[in-house]
Motif scaffolding. Structure first.
Motif, PDB file in Angstrom:
ATOM      1  N   SER A 191      -6.592 -27.924  15.297  1.00 28.13           N
ATOM      2  CA  SER A 191      -5.384 -27.210  15.714  1.00 28.13           C
ATOM      3  C   SER A 191      -5.363 -25.797  15.157  1.00 28.13           C
ATOM      4  O   SER A 191      -5.885 -25.524  14.068  1.00 28.13           O
ATOM      5  CB  SER A 191      -4.128 -27.967  15.270  1.00 28.13           C
ATOM      6  N   PHE A 192      -4.761 -24.904  15.929  1.00 31.33           N
ATOM      7  CA  PHE A 192      -4.593 -23.511  15.533  1.00 31.33           C
ATOM      8  C   PHE A 192      -3.093 -23.242  15.412  1.00 31.33           C
ATOM      9  O   PHE A 192      -2.358 -23.322  16.392  1.00 31.33           O
ATOM     10  CB  PHE A 192      -5.242 -22.587  16.566  1.00 31.33           C
ATOM     11  N   LEU A 193      -2.671 -22.936  14.181  1.00 28.88           N
ATOM     12  CA  LEU A 193      -1.257 -22.738  13.883  1.00 28.88           C
ATOM     13  C   LEU A 193      -1.032 -21.325  13.358  1.00 28.88           C
ATOM     14  O   LEU A 193      -1.937 -20.711  12.783  1.00 28.88           O
ATOM     15  CB  LEU A 193      -0.776 -23.728  12.821  1.00 28.88           C
ATOM     16  N   SER A 194       0.175 -20.831  13.529  1.00 22.11           N
ATOM     17  CA  SER A 194       0.533 -19.540  12.925  1.00 22.11           C
ATOM     18  C   SER A 194       2.035 -19.427  12.828  1.00 22.11           C
ATOM     19  O   SER A 194       2.776 -20.108  13.546  1.00 22.11           O
ATOM     20  CB  SER A 194      -0.032 -18.366  13.738  1.00 22.11           C
ATOM     21  N   GLN A 195       2.478 -18.561  11.932  1.00 23.03           N
ATOM     22  CA  GLN A 195       3.897 -18.282  11.771  1.00 23.03           C
ATOM     23  C   GLN A 195       4.386 -17.259  12.788  1.00 23.03           C
ATOM     24  O   GLN A 195       5.576 -17.133  13.016  1.00 23.03           O
ATOM     25  CB  GLN A 195       4.168 -17.735  10.356  1.00 23.03           C
TER      26      GLN A 195
ATOM     27  N   LEU B 107       0.153 -25.702  23.996  1.00 25.27           N
ATOM     28  CA  LEU B 107       1.498 -26.230  23.752  1.00 25.27           C
ATOM     29  C   LEU B 107       2.587 -25.189  23.957  1.00 25.27           C
ATOM     30  O   LEU B 107       3.760 -25.491  23.745  1.00 25.27           O
ATOM     31  CB  LEU B 107       1.590 -26.808  22.331  1.00 25.27           C
ATOM     32  N   ASP B 108       2.200 -24.001  24.362  1.00 24.62           N
ATOM     33  CA  ASP B 108       3.197 -22.962  24.648  1.00 24.62           C
ATOM     34  C   ASP B 108       3.407 -22.923  26.164  1.00 24.62           C
ATOM     35  O   ASP B 108       2.744 -22.191  26.889  1.00 24.62           O
ATOM     36  CB  ASP B 108       2.713 -21.604  24.139  1.00 24.62           C
TER      37      ASP B 108
ATOM     38  N   GLY C  25       3.257 -19.369  18.999  1.00 20.81           N
ATOM     39  CA  GLY C  25       3.143 -18.401  17.911  1.00 20.81           C
ATOM     40  C   GLY C  25       4.305 -18.441  16.948  1.00 20.81           C
ATOM     41  O   GLY C  25       4.848 -17.399  16.566  1.00 20.81           O
ATOM     42  N   HIS C  26       4.682 -19.642  16.528  1.00 22.59           N
ATOM     43  CA  HIS C  26       5.732 -19.821  15.520  1.00 22.59           C
ATOM     44  C   HIS C  26       5.680 -21.279  15.081  1.00 22.59           C
ATOM     45  O   HIS C  26       5.099 -22.129  15.763  1.00 22.59           O
ATOM     46  CB  HIS C  26       7.120 -19.496  16.096  1.00 22.59           C
ATOM     47  N   THR C  27       6.260 -21.575  13.962  1.00 20.65           N
ATOM     48  CA  THR C  27       6.316 -22.964  13.517  1.00 20.65           C
ATOM     49  C   THR C  27       7.574 -23.630  14.080  1.00 20.65           C
ATOM     50  O   THR C  27       8.536 -22.967  14.466  1.00 20.65           O
ATOM     51  CB  THR C  27       6.326 -23.056  11.988  1.00 20.65           C
TER      52      THR C  27
END
Length: 218
Positions: A6-10, A39-40, A89-91
């Motif tokens: 998974s690729f996550l970012s704040q 998922l966006d 692009g957010h949690t």
């Protein structure tokens, strides 16, 4: 069960989707059954890229879809060897769910303190919910000049997290390639010591190590 990365970012604009697409493209060359889950559902960056990619006869196929939830993305998971999750692009409340299910969690960041600071905060938060550090990695993106790399590495070292080798430079050729449905690894014939190649190779080694660790536990 497939491997899940998974690729996550704040925040957006730090290279998350760029890396997810590059990993999908590289993995497909190894004859893996790859799924890229976007998922966006509002932006659908990966889906739009996939449509452009289908027009390229030489491009290896990648299953790409937009999903309203992580659970929806996993419905046909047995049909794949690798599922790559490109999160918004957010949690959110779903961030922890995605991270817990992932064999490797990658948090991309630029070299600025404005991006590095929330990146480290996110990694702290993931550790607090039980994600071990050996499953976490930072990837440096959007680097304007090599000197920025040292600043970022010093910052991440001080925080005690893993920063993958190499980085993604800010290049117009990369943006143009992605507009055409290519991954940045397909944009040019880069040398072995190109920072982009070093980053992708480091990520692949990270994934392989976590896969092997999972098999030993199994």
């Amino acid at each position: 069960m497939p491997l899940i990365v998974s690729f996550l970012s704040q925040k957006g604009g730090v290279g998350k989707s760029t890396l997810a697409r590059a990993l999908a493209a590289v993995s497909s060359t190894g004859h893996l059954r790859v799924k890229l889950a976007d998922l966006d559902v509002q932006q659908q960056t990966a889906v739009r890229w996939g449509k452009a990619r289908k027009q390229r006869v030489s491009a290896l196929p990648i299953e790409i879809g937009a999903f309203r939830s992580f659970e929806d993305a996993l419905e046909d998971s047995d049909a794949f060897d690798l599922i790559i999750v490109d999160t918004p692009g957010h949690t959110s409340a779903a961030t922890g769910t995605v991270a817990r299910a992932s064999h490797v969690v990658v948090v991309p960041t630029s070299a600025t303190i404005d991006d590095l600071y929330p990146t480290v905060l996110l990694l702290h938060a993931l550790e607090e919910i039980g994600i071990s550090r050996n499953r976490l990695a930072i990837a440096l993106c959007r680097v304007l000049e090599p000197g920025e790399e040292k600043t970022a590495r010093d910052y991440v070292d001080a925080a005690g997290y893993e920063l993958l080798p190499g980085f993604i430079p800010e290049r117009a050729t990369y943006r143009s390639a992605q507009n055409r449905g290519q991954a940045l690894t397909e944009a040019v014939d880069a040398a072995d010591d190109d920072p982009t190649n070093l980053l992708i190779e480091g990520l692949l080694r990270k994934i392989a190590a976590q896969s092997a660790a999972g098999k030993r536990k199994g």
